[in-house]
Design an enzyme around this catalytic site. Structure first.
Site, short mmCIF file in Angstrom:
data_model
loop_
_atom_site.label_atom_id
_atom_site.label_comp_id
_atom_site.label_asym_id
_atom_site.label_seq_id
_atom_site.Cartn_x
_atom_site.Cartn_y
_atom_site.Cartn_z
N ARG A 267 0.83 -1.20 0.00
CA ARG A 267 0.00 0.00 0.00
C ARG A 267 0.87 1.26 0.00
O ARG A 267 0.34 2.35 0.11
CB ARG A 267 -0.89 0.00 1.23
CG ARG A 267 -2.38 -0.17 0.87
CD ARG A 267 -3.13 -0.36 2.15
NE ARG A 267 -4.51 -0.03 2.09
CZ ARG A 267 -5.48 -0.93 2.24
NH1 ARG A 267 -5.21 -2.20 2.39
NH2 ARG A 267 -6.73 -0.53 2.26
N ARG B 91 -18.12 -2.18 9.32
CA ARG B 91 -16.76 -1.88 9.78
C ARG B 91 -16.73 -0.52 10.44
O ARG B 91 -17.25 0.45 9.89
CB ARG B 91 -15.80 -1.88 8.58
CG ARG B 91 -15.38 -3.25 8.18
CD ARG B 91 -14.55 -3.26 6.94
NE ARG B 91 -13.47 -2.28 6.89
CZ ARG B 91 -12.50 -2.31 5.98
NH1 ARG B 91 -12.48 -3.27 5.06
NH2 ARG B 91 -11.57 -1.40 5.97
N ARG C 22 -9.33 7.54 4.85
CA ARG C 22 -8.77 6.39 4.11
C ARG C 22 -8.58 6.75 2.63
O ARG C 22 -7.61 6.32 2.00
CB ARG C 22 -9.68 5.17 4.27
CG ARG C 22 -9.57 4.57 5.68
CD ARG C 22 -10.72 3.64 6.01
NE ARG C 22 -10.82 2.52 5.12
CZ ARG C 22 -11.98 1.94 4.77
NH1 ARG C 22 -13.12 2.39 5.23
NH2 ARG C 22 -11.98 0.92 3.97
P1 AMP Z 1 -8.68 -2.98 4.06
O1 AMP Z 1 -9.49 -4.11 4.62
O2 AMP Z 1 -7.73 -3.43 2.99
O3 AMP Z 1 -9.51 -1.80 3.66
O4 AMP Z 1 -7.74 -2.47 5.28
C1 AMP Z 1 -8.30 -1.98 6.48
C2 AMP Z 1 -7.23 -1.24 7.28
O5 AMP Z 1 -6.15 -2.14 7.61
C3 AMP Z 1 -6.55 -0.09 6.56
O6 AMP Z 1 -7.30 1.12 6.63
C4 AMP Z 1 -5.24 0.01 7.34
O7 AMP Z 1 -5.43 0.60 8.61
C5 AMP Z 1 -4.92 -1.46 7.56
N1 AMP Z 1 -4.14 -2.01 6.42
C6 AMP Z 1 -4.56 -2.88 5.45
N2 AMP Z 1 -3.59 -3.14 4.55
C7 AMP Z 1 -2.52 -2.40 4.95
C8 AMP Z 1 -1.20 -2.22 4.43
N3 AMP Z 1 -0.77 -2.84 3.32
N4 AMP Z 1 -0.37 -1.37 5.11
C9 AMP Z 1 -0.76 -0.75 6.24
N5 AMP Z 1 -1.99 -0.86 6.77
C10 AMP Z 1 -2.87 -1.68 6.14
#
Ligand code: AMP
Length: 215
Positions: free
Chosen positions: A83, A155, A166
């Site tokens: 990311r 969520r 985000r």
């Molecule tokens: P997601 O389910 O992919 O939307 O991720 C939810 C949250 O998890 C994000 O808003 C971040 O806080 C954390 N997160 C997920 N993937 C990453 C990543 N590659 N690097 C850092 N934080 C992450």
């Protein structure tokens, strides 16, 4: 790759199922750790609640560790990782040491208004993580998952202030990866609007190509 709400989780799961690939998603691993209340969960909870990225040292350790355990001879779909550029380099280095590499980076593109609409109406199953979408103001008719009967929840980071944060984090930190993979000729761009299967078919088709726009 794609902004929050683009459909990364939904599509990664479908594509992994269809192509018999493992599916590794830091967001899912972190949410499971938070609900277990273990050490990792305590480390990542506050970042997630603020809509910020979890520090690279933690994320890279967790993902590289889970790649070692992800048994799939066919390969892996990484969903939500890397990311930022630092994570992408760490991944390239770790894969390079095993004579492996990223084959394709799929960029799912969705208009910003549609992203906000999707995120505010998203419900997830607490057991199987399947996502469901309802009108933002309407609650689901039943609060159990049609797939496995698990309880549906929203969520905490899908509330409007956090969604905005985000999206900002995505544009500042993650979108530079588009150029990173484009320069390596690994980027495939797919339109993420339309039905779930329609988008999935576009991705499957795009995986067989490089450097083209699959709108
Ligand atoms: P997601 O389910 O992919 O939307 O991720 C939810 C949250 O998890 C994000 O808003 C971040 O806080 C954390 N997160 C997920 N993937 C990453 C990543 N590659 N690097 C850092 N934080 C992450």
């Amino acid at each position: 790759m794609g902004p929050p709400g683009a459909g990364k989780g939904t599509q990664a799961e479908k594509v992994a199922g269809e192509l018999n690939l493992a599916h590794v998603a830091p967001g899912d691993l972190f949410r499971q750790a938070v609900s277990r209340g273990d050490e990792l969960g305590n480390e990542v909870k506050a970042y997630m609640e603020r809509g910020e990225l979890v520090p690279d040292a933690i994320t890279i350790r967790v993902i590289l560790g889970s790649l070692v355990n992800a048994h799939s001879g066919n390969g892996v779909v990484l969903d939500g990782f890397p990311r930022n550029i630092n994570q992408a380099r760490a991944l390239d280095d770790a894969l390079g040491k095993q004579n492996k590499a990223i084959d394709r980076a799929v960029y799912i593109k969705v208009d910003q208004k549609e992203l906000v609409r999707r995120l505010s109406g998203r419900w997830l199953c607490s057991e199987c993580q399947a996502p469901y979408f309802y009108d933002a103001k309407a609650e689901p008719k039943s609060n159990s998952c049609p797939n496995c009967g698990g309880k549906l929840y929203q969520r905490p980071d899908d509330k409007p202030e956090t969604v905005e944060k985000r999206l900002q984090v995505y544009f500042d930190e993650t979108s530079p990866l588009i150029d990173y993979y484009r320069k390596q000729n690994k980027l495939v761009e797919v339109c993420g609007e339309g039905g779930i299967s329609e988008v999935k078919e576009r991705i499957i088709k795009a995986l067989g190509t490089t450097g083209v726009n699959n709108n």
